[in-house]
Design an enzyme around this catalytic site. Sequence first.
Site, PDB file in Angstrom:
ATOM      1  N   THR A 207      24.465  -0.794  -9.581  1.00 32.66           N
ATOM      2  CA  THR A 207      23.894  -2.148  -9.781  1.00 32.66           C
ATOM      3  C   THR A 207      22.385  -2.236  -9.305  1.00 32.66           C
ATOM      4  O   THR A 207      21.771  -3.114  -9.815  1.00 32.66           O
ATOM      5  CB  THR A 207      24.634  -3.315  -8.439  1.00 32.66           C
TER       6      THR A 207
ATOM      7  N   LEU B  58      -3.954  -1.423  -1.538  1.00 35.53           N
ATOM      8  CA  LEU B  58      -3.857  -2.738  -2.623  1.00 35.53           C
ATOM      9  C   LEU B  58      -4.570  -3.758  -1.751  1.00 35.53           C
ATOM     10  O   LEU B  58      -4.028  -4.056  -0.711  1.00 35.53           O
ATOM     11  CB  LEU B  58      -2.426  -2.942  -2.856  1.00 35.53           C
TER      12      LEU B  58
ATOM     13  N   CYS C 287       0.781  -1.240   0.039  1.00 33.81           N
ATOM     14  CA  CYS C 287       0.076   0.155   0.050  1.00 33.81           C
ATOM     15  C   CYS C 287       0.988   1.232   0.115  1.00 33.81           C
ATOM     16  O   CYS C 287       2.094   1.215  -0.097  1.00 33.81           O
ATOM     17  CB  CYS C 287      -0.978  -0.021   1.286  1.00 33.81           C
TER      18      CYS C 287
ATOM     19  N   ASN D  22       1.480  -0.195   6.031  1.00 33.49           N
ATOM     20  CA  ASN D  22       1.810  -0.875   4.844  1.00 33.49           C
ATOM     21  C   ASN D  22       2.637  -2.018   5.105  1.00 33.49           C
ATOM     22  O   ASN D  22       3.565  -2.155   5.782  1.00 33.49           O
ATOM     23  CB  ASN D  22       2.821   0.203   3.758  1.00 33.49           C
ATOM     24  N   GLY D  23       2.072  -3.349   4.972  1.00 35.41           N
ATOM     25  CA  GLY D  23       2.610  -4.519   5.151  1.00 35.41           C
ATOM     26  C   GLY D  23       1.760  -5.822   5.421  1.00 35.41           C
ATOM     27  O   GLY D  23       0.308  -5.556   5.465  1.00 35.41           O
TER      28      GLY D  23
ATOM     29  N   ARG E 222      20.766  -1.575 -12.600  1.00 33.95           N
ATOM     30  CA  ARG E 222      20.905  -2.498 -13.535  1.00 33.95           C
ATOM     31  C   ARG E 222      19.891  -3.780 -13.271  1.00 33.95           C
ATOM     32  O   ARG E 222      19.385  -4.343 -14.351  1.00 33.95           O
ATOM     33  CB  ARG E 222      22.563  -2.846 -13.847  1.00 33.95           C
TER      34      ARG E 222
END
Length: 562
Positions: A338, A50, A2, A75-76, A341
């Site tokens: 990194t 969500l 969320c 959120n979780g 990428r």
Amino acid sequence: MCGIWALFGSDECLSVQCTNAMKIAHRGPDAFRFENVNGFTNCCFGFHRLAIVDQLHGMQPIRVKKFPYLWLVYNGEIYNHHTLKKQFKFTDYHTKVDGEILLHLYERFGIQKMATLLDGVFAFILLDTANRKVFLGRDTYGVRPMFKLLTNNGFLAVSSEAKGLTDITHSMSSPPKITPFLPGHFEVFDLKPTGKVESIQMDRFHYCTQEPSHAVYDTVEMLPSGFVPETVKSNIRSLFENAVRKRLMAHRRIGCLLSGGLDSSLVAAMLVKLAKEEKLKYPIQTFSIGAEDSPDILAARKVASYIGSEHHEVNFTPEEGFKALEEVIFHLETYDITTIRASVGMYLVSKYIHDKTDSVVIFSGEGADELTQGYIYFHKAPTAKAAAEESVRLMKELYLFDVLRADRTTAAHGLELRVPFLDHRFTAYYLSLPEEMRQPKDGVEKHLLRDSFKGLNLIPDEILWRRKEAFSDGMTSVKKSWYNSLQDHMESEVNDYDMEKAPKTFPFLPPRTKEAYFYRQVFEKHYPGKAKWLSHYWMPRWVNATDPSARTLSIYKPDKDQ
């Protein structure tokens, strides 16, 4: 997954400020709520939902009749919420939302014990208007993100992503710092009648090497002790299976990222096995991305066929990757080489999952390399102690790199990420093992993890012993890696004159390559003056590396069958 956002003591009209909350709307595509706090006209919450658990009553801020003075946005997922409810005989439940447990725990035990009892991933903002307190907290590894902005006159703004705070209006003459909230910590603020706050306590509630307090209430009870190899391997299997099982909590379809490497293959195989045991009404979908002849695509295909998942392959070309770079950097809020990428492939596969399938809850193998010493450079560790210390350092920095990548690339497309390798009990146990036991052995990294699943036929043997391949490199052809394609592309994007001026143009963490320069340029376009959001580049140790790609290291050896 969320998006949470809140202001306490805003200096500007809330209707102006709330446009900032819309910058994190991608995190919760199902619903949005903006709510003022009674009695505090300059305090408010914003929430993008969500819907994963309790579709009917899961909207936030969560407020219940029993505690009308408590306001919660989080959120979780709290995997042990049923266990805790039963253990502490909490009654008068108002919702089926896992987060409601925070209100009951806080009311009975206070903020510190509440945080230590949560088995899950979370970032929360809890307001107690009766006691005039605001509390912030974030899980051990920062799997769920949270940023804060605090002005010198006590205006506090909080957001799941930094982009929700960059244009906040405030009364300071210079921009206040936007900082990531530290994982494994909670902070307490006094709330003044004006709505402004003052920080009065910041404490760590859990550290990665500690057995978590909630372990005593876990479904896997106390493990056999001692370091006899067979006992250790059995414990690793039990805790890993438990970590995957508890993460099946969802009312939406579950899928899994599958690169064909060891970590994602173990997660996918265990997920398919447990989904059958739990009688899920649909087959598990697995997703891989790569060029047609890439090592990852070929390996993932083998694993999917072996475990019987409904497998999806997303074709990747370097040109698509180049096109996605700017969007990826915008979502990541970093210019680490990194991280960017490796994020491109994950971003594109997440887009595919969102656009073409109904899977929303996505399992992934993040955290295993840091925990089990999976990076190739661990072969060069001078001592077992140095390797163990490096492993803990990487775990503590996950929220700046791999976990940041995994969260932002999936959240950008409204997906929810689940990472069983970062289970509190699993990680604490693994890190408690003797240092020598966790090192690479017989020239193979993650030897102990591989050995723990040997002979079980969970995944094909060739995958169980497949060498480490960086995700960003494994998705392109062995003949020309994503790394090499990027270097060639950047020749036309950045000129030599720009590179000469780089230390002056970007005095903080100056880019040393054209690729790094390009990333920094894009980052500064979206987040000007925010270079200090990154404290250092991710780089291998002990090998005098000038680039983070595994393929640039002299100790890199691709698998013979690739």
